[in-house]
Design a protein around this motif. Structure first.
Motif, PDB file in Angstrom:
ATOM      1  N   ARG A 143      -0.714  34.102  69.646  1.00 21.20           N
ATOM      2  CA  ARG A 143      -1.834  33.154  69.636  1.00 21.20           C
ATOM      3  C   ARG A 143      -1.477  31.801  69.036  1.00 21.20           C
ATOM      4  NH1 ARG A 143      -3.196  38.085  69.484  1.00 21.20           N
ATOM      5  NH2 ARG A 143      -5.018  38.882  70.588  1.00 21.20           N
ATOM      6  N   HIS A 144      -0.193  31.557  68.873  1.00 26.72           N
ATOM      7  CA  HIS A 144       0.270  30.281  68.304  1.00 26.72           C
ATOM      8  C   HIS A 144      -0.325  30.023  66.917  1.00 26.72           C
ATOM      9  CE1 HIS A 144       2.107  29.581  72.116  1.00 26.72           C
ATOM     10  NE2 HIS A 144       0.948  29.778  72.715  1.00 26.72           N
ATOM     11  N   ILE A 145      -0.501  31.097  66.170  1.00 26.11           N
ATOM     12  CA  ILE A 145      -0.944  30.977  64.779  1.00 26.11           C
ATOM     13  C   ILE A 145       0.325  30.897  63.929  1.00 26.11           C
ATOM     14  CG2 ILE A 145      -2.106  32.178  62.871  1.00 26.11           C
ATOM     15  CD1 ILE A 145      -3.802  33.657  65.066  1.00 26.11           C
ATOM     16  N   VAL A 146       0.388  29.957  63.014  1.00 21.12           N
ATOM     17  CA  VAL A 146       1.577  29.828  62.165  1.00 21.12           C
ATOM     18  C   VAL A 146       1.476  30.851  61.028  1.00 21.12           C
ATOM     19  CG1 VAL A 146       2.867  28.317  60.604  1.00 21.12           C
ATOM     20  CG2 VAL A 146       1.881  27.398  62.726  1.00 21.12           C
ATOM     21  N   TYR A 147       2.509  31.686  60.906  1.00 19.45           N
ATOM     22  CA  TYR A 147       2.553  32.711  59.871  1.00 19.45           C
ATOM     23  C   TYR A 147       3.247  32.144  58.642  1.00 19.45           C
ATOM     24  CZ  TYR A 147       3.523  37.099  57.462  1.00 19.45           C
ATOM     25  OH  TYR A 147       3.591  38.106  56.528  1.00 19.45           O
ATOM     26  N   GLN A 148       2.529  32.101  57.522  1.00 26.28           N
ATOM     27  CA  GLN A 148       3.102  31.652  56.244  1.00 26.28           C
ATOM     28  C   GLN A 148       3.446  32.892  55.416  1.00 26.28           C
ATOM     29  OE1 GLN A 148       0.334  29.078  54.233  1.00 26.28           O
ATOM     30  NE2 GLN A 148       0.051  27.729  56.008  1.00 26.28           N
ATOM     31  N   GLY A 149       4.713  33.014  55.028  1.00 25.04           N
ATOM     32  CA  GLY A 149       5.136  34.182  54.252  1.00 25.04           C
ATOM     33  C   GLY A 149       5.326  33.850  52.789  1.00 25.04           C
ATOM     34  N   PHE A 150       4.721  34.672  51.895  1.00 25.55           N
ATOM     35  CA  PHE A 150       4.998  34.492  50.465  1.00 25.55           C
ATOM     36  C   PHE A 150       5.580  35.768  49.881  1.00 25.55           C
ATOM     37  CE2 PHE A 150       1.432  36.809  48.576  1.00 25.55           C
ATOM     38  CZ  PHE A 150       0.399  36.685  49.489  1.00 25.55           C
ATOM     39  N   SER A 151       6.091  35.640  48.654  1.00 25.07           N
ATOM     40  CA  SER A 151       6.802  36.740  47.970  1.00 25.07           C
ATOM     41  C   SER A 151       8.014  37.197  48.774  1.00 25.07           C
ATOM     42  CB  SER A 151       5.873  37.925  47.686  1.00 25.07           C
ATOM     43  OG  SER A 151       4.818  37.537  46.859  1.00 25.07           O
ATOM     44  N   LEU A 152       8.591  36.274  49.542  1.00 22.80           N
ATOM     45  CA  LEU A 152       9.758  36.632  50.363  1.00 22.80           C
ATOM     46  C   LEU A 152      10.917  37.104  49.490  1.00 22.80           C
ATOM     47  CD1 LEU A 152       9.430  33.725  52.906  1.00 22.80           C
ATOM     48  CD2 LEU A 152       9.552  36.148  53.528  1.00 22.80           C
ATOM     49  N   LEU A 153      11.025  36.542  48.286  1.00 22.14           N
ATOM     50  CA  LEU A 153      12.107  36.965  47.375  1.00 22.14           C
ATOM     51  C   LEU A 153      11.644  38.119  46.492  1.00 22.14           C
ATOM     52  CD1 LEU A 153      13.478  33.475  46.239  1.00 22.14           C
ATOM     53  CD2 LEU A 153      14.101  34.822  48.267  1.00 22.14           C
ATOM     54  N   THR A 154      10.482  37.934  45.857  1.00 24.09           N
ATOM     55  CA  THR A 154      10.056  38.922  44.849  1.00 24.09           C
ATOM     56  C   THR A 154       9.676  40.267  45.474  1.00 24.09           C
ATOM     57  OG1 THR A 154       7.904  37.856  44.900  1.00 24.09           O
ATOM     58  CG2 THR A 154       9.343  37.285  43.066  1.00 24.09           C
ATOM     59  N   ALA A 155       9.233  40.268  46.734  1.00 19.84           N
ATOM     60  CA  ALA A 155       8.848  41.540  47.368  1.00 19.84           C
ATOM     61  C   ALA A 155      10.056  42.259  47.970  1.00 19.84           C
ATOM     62  CB  ALA A 155       7.794  41.299  48.460  1.00 19.84           C
TER      63      ALA A 155
END
Ligand SMILES: NC(=O)c1ccc[n+]([C@@H]2O[C@H](COP(=O)([O-])OP(=O)(O)OC[C@H]3O[C@@H](n4cnc5c(N)ncnc54)[C@H](OP(=O)(O)O)[C@@H]3O)[C@@H](O)[C@H]2O)c1
Length: 271
Positions: free
Chosen positions: A189-201
């Motif tokens: 759907r052309h929604i931009v996915y913002q990822g957080f905790s990429l390091l800590t998780a």
């Protein structure tokens, strides 16, 4: 304009203004915050922005500013709205307070910090999303987003007939296929996915022999490899580093070279 990295301002308390200014000096142009005093000091972000404007580092037009509406259940006693008011009024009050904190007449993205229930998209969320859409229509935000959502939340949001978000912001665990189902929904759907905790998780990914081998070859750090991977699979990553050197490294991660096989191997790492 959406930058390819967001600087996150959570948990910085009295260092928020100085670190926001440092992030801008280091080259970040996207700032993520929330009108949730429990975890963020949004007024401190505004002070950091003002200092950067005064120093001539950036102007408002150079920036992508993102903030959030947080339900009372996610707040402490320092509320940015009247808890007795209806939800639509709370959204309007929270937005007005954010604009004052940030010293601007509009943000670039306004995000629902999390739905009212983990079970699904509730009538509360329907009301809040409609109120957020009104804020957008009035020009107080350019785009809308949702955070901490499951695939079910997103499917029900869309099924409600409401406008889909421009952004989804989620914690991203490698052991959940880096949020594969939600990312696939977003990609369609052309929604931009913002990822957080990429390091800590994902400490197991940072410590993996594959990521360490790539880091050695590319003369970068394992965190830079993880951020480069996130970009390669279409994510907009967040970093909340408080370290000057890490800011520079995180921003340099797009120049790391990953082969398609390496991207696939990291993507399929089950942790
Ligand atoms: N929507 C939500 O509910 C939600 C929840 C959590 C976070 N967020 C947003 O996401 C932002 C980021 O949060 P996060 O959970 O991803 O964690 P984070 O606060 O960014 O923490 C990342 C950790 O990684 C380290 N780090 C960063 N870059 C590094 C590098 N190049 N080398 C080594 N270590 C590095 C940092 O340490 P140093 O400080 O020493 O670099 C820090 O300990 C937050 O500030 C907030 O804006 C949103």
């Amino acid at each position: 304009m959406i930058p390819d990295f967001l600087y996150g301002t959570a948990w910085k308390e009295e260092r928020t203004a100085a670190l926001t200014e440092l992030a801008l000096r280091s080259g970040f142009r996207g700032i993520d915050t929330a009108n949730q005093r429990r975890h963020y000091f949004e007024a401190g972000v505004g002070q950091g922005l003002a200092a950067a404007y005064r120093a001539g580092i950036v102007s408002r037009e150079d920036l992508f500013l993102q903030t959030k509406f947080t339900y009372q259940a996610g707040q402490d006693h320092r509320l940015p709205y009247d808890p007795a008011a209806d939800l639509s009024t709370q959204v309007a009050q929270s937005m007005a307070s954010s604009l004052e904190h940030l010293g601007t007449d509009h943000v670039d993205s306004y995000v629902l910090h999390g739905p009212a229930s983990p079970q699904g998209w509730s009538p509360y969320d329907v009301e809040v999303w409609a109120a957020m859409t009104k804020e957008r229509d009035a020009g107080r935000t350019r785009l809308l987003g949702v955070s901490n959502v499951s695939l079910r939340h997103l499917q029900q949001l869309v099924a409600s007939g409401a406008e889909p978000p421009a952004f989804v912001q989620n914690r991203c665990f490698a052991r959940a296929g880096w949020d594969r189902a939600v990312r696939a929904f977003c990609a369609e759907r052309h929604i931009v996915y913002q990822g957080f905790s990429l390091l800590t998780a994902n400490p197991e990914v940072l410590a993996s022999s594959l990521v360490r081998r790539i880091a050695t070859r590319e003369r970068v750090t394992p965190p830079q490899v993880v951020f480069r991977f996130a970009l390669a699979v279409g994510m907009l990553p967040l970093t909340g580093t408080s370290d000057r050197e890490h800011m520079t490294q995180d921003l340099a991660s797009p120049s790391v070279t990953l082969s398609p096989d390496e991207v696939e191997s990291i993507e399929s790492m089950a942790g």
